[in-house]
Design a protein around this motif. Structure first.
Motif: not given
Length: 93
Positions: A59-63, A69-70, A74-77
């Motif tokens: 989850a933190d990868r998508g923070a 903000d890039p 990325t949390v992919l669908p």
């Protein structure tokens, strides 16, 4: 501040509990597992379990801090992606 869970064994959650933890449906988490876009999981005796630490890390990868903000990752669908499909094909060989 010290981590209150330090020294304790990792807590594992089954798919429904992990989905609630991430505010996702269980089916969405299953799709992530199928497509290789979800958090790391383990199979123990035929059961799929997720470590709380792995759920938080995923989850933190998508923070992000703003819409521009890039971010760090990325949390992919939960759908098939070319990168994930290519990786899965390499692993099977």
């Amino acid at each position: 501040m010290p981590d209150p869970t330090a020294g304790l064994p990792p807590r594992y959650l089954r798919t429904p509990e992990a989905a609630r933890f991430l505010s996702l449906s269980g089916r969405t988490l299953e799709k992530h597992r199928t497509y290789g876009t979800g958090p790391t999981y383990r199979k123990i005796g035929g059961r799929v379990v997720y470590a709380v630490y792995d759920l938080k890390a995923w989850a933190d990868r998508g923070a992000k801090t703003s819409t521009s903000d890039p971010g760090a990752g990325t949390v992919l669908p939960a759908k098939r992606h070319m990168a994930a499909a290519a990786y899965a094909a390499r692993v099977r060989r």
